[in-house]
Every structure is written in structure tokens, then in C-alpha cells.
Design an enzyme around this catalytic site. Structure first.
Site, PDB file in Angstrom:
ATOM      1  CD  GLU A  17      -1.068  -5.634  -0.640  1.00 59.22           C
ATOM      2  OE1 GLU A  17      -0.655  -6.819  -0.546  1.00 59.22           O
ATOM      3  OE2 GLU A  17      -1.366  -4.945   0.342  1.00 59.22           O
TER       4      GLU A  17
ATOM      5  CE  LYS B 237       4.031  -0.320   1.835  1.00 59.31           C
ATOM      6  NZ  LYS B 237       4.324  -1.352   2.820  1.00 59.31           N
TER       7      LYS B 237
ATOM      8  CG  ASP C  75       1.196   0.457   5.112  1.00 62.67           C
ATOM      9  OD1 ASP C  75       0.049   0.142   5.480  1.00 62.67           O
ATOM     10  OD2 ASP C  75       1.951  -0.301   4.480  1.00 62.67           O
TER      11      ASP C  75
ATOM     12  CG  ASP D 256      -2.933  -2.526   2.404  1.00 61.20           C
ATOM     13  OD1 ASP D 256      -3.184  -1.548   3.152  1.00 61.20           O
ATOM     14  OD2 ASP D 256      -2.445  -3.582   2.833  1.00 61.20           O
TER      15      ASP D 256
ATOM     16  CG  ASP E 186      -0.268  -2.843   8.105  1.00 63.14           C
ATOM     17  OD1 ASP E 186      -1.182  -3.137   7.342  1.00 63.14           O
ATOM     18  OD2 ASP E 186       0.873  -2.544   7.712  1.00 63.14           O
TER      19      ASP E 186
ATOM     20  CD1 TRP F  10       2.957  -5.119  -1.529  1.00 66.83           C
ATOM     21  CD2 TRP F  10       4.150  -6.295  -0.035  1.00 66.83           C
ATOM     22  NE1 TRP F  10       3.810  -4.252  -0.886  1.00 66.83           N
ATOM     23  CE2 TRP F  10       4.547  -4.947   0.031  1.00 66.83           C
ATOM     24  CE3 TRP F  10       4.777  -7.219   0.799  1.00 66.83           C
ATOM     25  CZ2 TRP F  10       5.544  -4.492   0.922  1.00 66.83           C
ATOM     26  CZ3 TRP F  10       5.760  -6.779   1.681  1.00 66.83           C
ATOM     27  CH2 TRP F  10       6.127  -5.426   1.748  1.00 66.83           C
TER      28      TRP F  10
ATOM     29  CG  HIS G  48      -0.374  -0.403   0.574  1.00 65.59           C
ATOM     30  ND1 HIS G  48      -0.057  -1.512  -0.155  1.00 65.59           N
ATOM     31  CD2 HIS G  48      -0.068  -0.705   1.859  1.00 65.59           C
ATOM     32  CE1 HIS G  48       0.405  -2.454   0.653  1.00 65.59           C
ATOM     33  NE2 HIS G  48       0.400  -1.986   1.873  1.00 65.59           N
TER      34      HIS G  48
ATOM     35  CG  ASP H 210      -2.268  -6.500   5.376  1.00 66.20           C
ATOM     36  OD1 ASP H 210      -1.688  -7.007   6.358  1.00 66.20           O
ATOM     37  OD2 ASP H 210      -1.656  -6.017   4.400  1.00 66.20           O
TER      38      ASP H 210
ATOM     39  CG  HIS I 284      -4.520  -6.651   1.802  1.00 66.31           C
ATOM     40  ND1 HIS I 284      -3.165  -6.830   1.778  1.00 66.31           N
ATOM     41  CD2 HIS I 284      -5.081  -7.868   1.558  1.00 66.31           C
ATOM     42  CE1 HIS I 284      -2.917  -8.109   1.508  1.00 66.31           C
ATOM     43  NE2 HIS I 284      -4.055  -8.740   1.362  1.00 66.31           N
TER      44      HIS I 284
HETATM   45  C1  RNT Z   1       2.616  -4.759   2.935  1.00 65.68           C
HETATM   46  C2  RNT Z   1       1.390  -5.328   2.342  1.00 65.68           C
HETATM   47  C3  RNT Z   1       1.234  -6.821   2.493  1.00 65.68           C
HETATM   48  C4  RNT Z   1       1.593  -7.341   3.870  1.00 65.68           C
HETATM   49  C5  RNT Z   1       1.280  -8.798   4.074  1.00 65.68           C
HETATM   50  C6  RNT Z   1       1.868  -9.347   5.340  1.00 65.68           C
HETATM   51  O1  RNT Z   1       2.640  -3.392   2.932  1.00 65.68           O
HETATM   52  O2  RNT Z   1       0.271  -4.677   2.860  1.00 65.68           O
HETATM   53  O3  RNT Z   1      -0.050  -7.172   2.134  1.00 65.68           O
HETATM   54  O4  RNT Z   1       0.992  -6.597   4.881  1.00 65.68           O
HETATM   55  O5  RNT Z   1       1.642  -9.505   2.984  1.00 65.68           O
HETATM   56 ZN    ZN Z   2      -1.624  -5.489   2.309  1.00 65.12          ZN
END
Ligand code: RNT
Ligand code: ZN
Length: 422
Positions: free
Chosen positions: A229, A231, A297, A262, A299, A188, A265, A329, A289
Site C-alpha cells: 500500500e 502513500k 488523509d 487507498d 480517514d 503498509w 493517500h 479503511d 482501501h
Molecule cells: C495508513 C494506511 C493503513 C492504515 C491501516 C490501519 O495510512 O491507510 O492502511 O490505515 O493499516
Molecule cells: Zn489504508
């Protein structure tokens, strides 16, 4: 507190109820036992890593909260992780990031890292029967402060990050070889722009070229496989993200890479559950993720939301578990970090269990018959089926605390270990 006998009785009653729908709970628990989640190391230290480069986290990643006791050293992170996993049923994996390299003696930069900087991780994983996954780290570095890495217009910076990508795949292969389980190395990058770009094409062309360099060397998939990955937006990349969904989906299909979806994302109301059955028509395998965005986003720790259940249902009902590498994640520094790990991991498993305990054959039958009334009725009723009795029994059988008893364990660890970290 529930005792062993009442848990067993509860399970027996639940089993009988599920049997009426043709669901064999013993088989379900066997199936759940085969699920191995890739648990991210970065919840344990707020995505800090151990390079001590003095750079900010960056890349649009932000950890809020200052709860005391975060892991300050690799050894602390390793013991915290083992503590967390002792409270989660099943056998899971650890997902490492390149910035968790240990500079034993000589400091090397990201374009020079090798398995040498991860030898302690490998030895520890071996000792504990853990498999490892890996990630290139394209943030928290002086060469990433512009917000551009693999798509950077400066060739020498691009080259630096290409070399990093290559090195990480080799480290992934070393993990796979040492531990006998194929490693997933996930790529990513934060590359994007805060404001409207004048050229959306050139950075994508550069990224495409750079990725092809990173992935040039063939690696035995038994040792390492790669995922990319996408986004939609990030902090500081609100107007343009080079590695968008369309970019990476096309890349994954044409280059035979895994796509890593993810959950945080996409648009705030756009889930990843619905994407799974589409992309798996064209890709042999995907990675996830699992995360929880709150308004952005962000997390947050994974909770048992509708979105999580929808993901689990797709994986189980679509028979996609063997083709999906499930990873977590998120990073929350505002609560006990071990609890954050445990809550998210247990929820992921619980959501899968709920999906496995659904009367899917009956649901499909009603759907195919056009009886959407019964489908909806059953889907709603199944939300209060006694899955918690099955979950408790599963925890009991796996020798992990039942119900919220694990919280006491975390509190004890906080008092004995974490509170001493000043
Ligand atoms: C970032 C991505 C990525 C990170 C990690 C820490 O938006 O989701 O996967 O969260 O690599
Ligand atoms: Zn991620």
C-alpha cells in the site's frame, strides 16, 4: 417507516423504468449479492488492538473523538462487528490487523506471533461463516517510534520487522486454510521523514531488500495473497514517504503482488478511481482501501461522495469487480463506532448498486459516436433514477433494516450494551 408492500411496489415501478434502458434489476441485485467487502476491524476500537504495549498509535495515524462505548476486548469487538454486519445487506469479510493478537498465556512480540494468537478469531470466523483478511502492524510499537521500520538503517530493527512481515503472511495462510477463502495480507509501513531527506535512495533500497525477504516464501494464493500500500504523505512524513506510489506500483508489477490503492493517500484532489483501469492493465488483481480524506488523509467515514461513486463506476463499468478486493479503511471515534461501520459499508454497496443501475451500454454508445452532449445529459439524469427503491428492496430481501431504520437498532445496542462499558 416503509412497509413491505410499498417497498415491493416501489421496486416494481423502478424495475420497469430501468428495463426501458435495458437494465435487469434482478440480475443487478444478484451481482450485488456477490460482492463481499472486507470490513476493517479497527473502526471498532480506534485502531487500539489488544497488545497493550502502552505505545501511542503513531505512524501518522490519528483517531479523534471520544464517543463512549468502544470495544475494550476481543469479545466486545467481535460482538460489535456482528451487530454492525447484521445491519448491512450481503456477506462480508473481516479485516484484522496483527495488533489484534490475543496473548493467551505467554506474551509474544510481533516477530514471534503465529496463528496461535489468532485462534479465537479463527474459531469465531468459522462459527459465523466469515472470511478473514490480515495486515502487518508496523506502528504502535516501541520499535516503530522512530517512524522507520522495514527501511530502518539499523539492520537488527529491519530484521525484526522483516520477521513480523513473514509471520503475518503465515497467519494469513492459516486464515485462508481454516476458512476456505484466500486471505489478503496487506502491507503498509509508515516509514518516511518530516523534513527534507538528504538521501531518498538508501531507505528505498533497504525497503526493497526487506520486502523481498518478507515475500521470499511462496504461499499458495488459494490461502494467502499479498498487497502493498503506497502513500504520498503522512503526519510526520510530510516531506518523504519511502513506500511511495511509484515505488510500490513498480514493486507490485515486478514481484506479482497486489497494489492496494487507498483513497486518502494521494493529493487532496487526486482520486483513485482514475488509477484503476491503468494499473489493472498490468496487474491481475488490486486491493482498495476505500476511505475519505477531508483536507488530508483523515480517514473519515465513507459517505456517498462523487469520489466514491467514481470508484464504484470504474469497478462495475470496467468489469473489474472480480479482480478487485474492496476493503474499507477509516476510523472515527467521534460517533457511535457501529454506526460508522454501517454507514461506510452501506455506502460502498449503494455506490456499487448505483453504478450497476447505470445505462452503461447507452452511455458508451453515445461516447463512441462522439455525442458527448447526450452522454452528459444522461449521466446527469441518471443521478435521480429510482435506485433508492431498488436499494430498499435489496435490504428487505436480505432481512436488514430498510432506510434509516437501522439507526434505531444501533441506538438500542448503545443503550443495552455500549453504555455499560465504563
Ligand atoms: C495508513 C494506511 C493503513 C492504515 C491501516 C490501519 O495510512 O491507510 O492502511 O490505515 O493499516
Ligand atoms: Zn489504508
Amino acid at each position: 417507516m416503509k412497509n413491505k408492500k410499498s417497498i415491493e411496489q416501489g421496486y416494481k415501478i423502478a424495475s420497469e423504468q430501468y428495463a426501458q434502458y435495458g437494465i435487469n434489476t434482478h440480475k443487478v441485485l444478484e451481482q450485488l449479492g456477490n460482492v463481499s467487502i472486507s470490513v476493517h476491524c479497527w473502526q471498532g476500537d480506534d485502531v487500539g488492538g489488544f497488545e497493550n504495549l502502552g505505545t501511542e498509535l503513531g505512524g501518522g495515524l490519528a483517531v479523534t473523538g471520544n464517543y463512549p462505548g468502544k470495544a475494550r476486548t476481543p469479545d466486545e469487538l467481535r460482538s460489535d462487528f456482528l451487530k454492525a454486519m447484521s445491519l448491512v445487506p450481503g456477506k462480508h469479510r473481516l479485516n484484522l490487523h496483527a495488533c489484534y493478537a490475543e496473548m493467551t498465556g505467554k506474551r509474544v512480540d510481533r516477530d514471534e506471533i503465529s496463528p496461535e494468537q489468532f485462534k479465537n478469531w479463527i474459531a469465531w470466523a468459522k462459527e459465523n461463516g466469515l472470511a478473514l483478511d490480515f495486515n502487518q502492524t508496523y506502528f504502535s510499537h516501541p520499535k516503530a517510534t522512530s517512524g522507520m521500520t522495514l527501511s530502518h538503517p539499523d539492520k537488527s530493527i529491519r530484521k525484526f520487522w522483516i520477521e513480523h512481515g513473514i509471520r503475518c503472511r503465515e497467519i494469513g495462510a492459516a486464515f485462508g486454510k481454516a476458512l476456505g477463502k484466500s486471505c489478503l495480507t496487506n502491507l503498509w509501513i509508515p516509514d518516511g521523514m518530516k523534513d527534507t531527506p538528504a538521501d531518498r535512495k538508501a531507505p528505498r533500497e533497504r525497503l526493497l531488500g526487506a520486502l523481498d525477504e518478507v515475500f521470499k516464501k511462496k504461499i499458495d494464493p488459494k490461502l494467502n495473497v499479498d498487497s502493498v500500500e503506497p502513500k504520498l504523505f503522512g503526519i510526520g512524513s510530510e516531506s518523504y514517504v519511502v513506500g511511495s506510489h511509484e515505488f510500490y506500483l513498480s514493486y507490485a508489477i515486478t514481484r506479482k503482488k497486489l497494489l492496494c490503492l487507498d483513497a486518502g493517500h494521494y493529493h487532496p484532489t487526486e482520486g483513485i478511481a482514475d488509477k484503476i483501469s491503468s494499473v489493472l492493465l498490468y496487474l491481475p488483481e488490486i486491493a482498495l482501501h476505500v476511505s475519505r480524506g477531508v483536507r488530508w488523509d483523515s480517514d473519515h467515514v465513507v459517505t456517498l461522495t462523487d469520489e466514491l461513486q467514481a470508484i464504484a463506476q470504474e469497478l462495475v463499468w470496467g468489469n473489474f469487480l472480480s479482480r478487485t478486493r474492496i476493503g474499507l479503511d477509516y476510523f472515527d471515534g467521534s460517533i457511535n463506532r457501529i454506526a460508522a461501520w454501517v454507514i461506510g459499508s452501506r455506502n460502498m454497496l449503494r455506490a456499487l448498486l448505483m453504478a450497476m443501475l447505470a445505462p452503461i451500454d447507452k452511455l458508451r454508445e453515445t461516447e463512441n459516436a462522439g455525442d458527448y452532449t447526450t452522454r452528459l445529459a444522461l449521466m446527469e439524469e441518471m443521478k435521480t433514477f429510482p435506485y433508492s427503491a431498488v436499494w430498499d428492496y435489496y435490504c428487505l430481501k436480505n432481512n436488514v433494516p430498510v432506510s434509516d431504520c437501522w439507526v434505531n437498532e444501533v441506538k438500542r445496542y448503545e443503550k443495552d450494551v455500549l453504555s455499560k462499558r465504563l
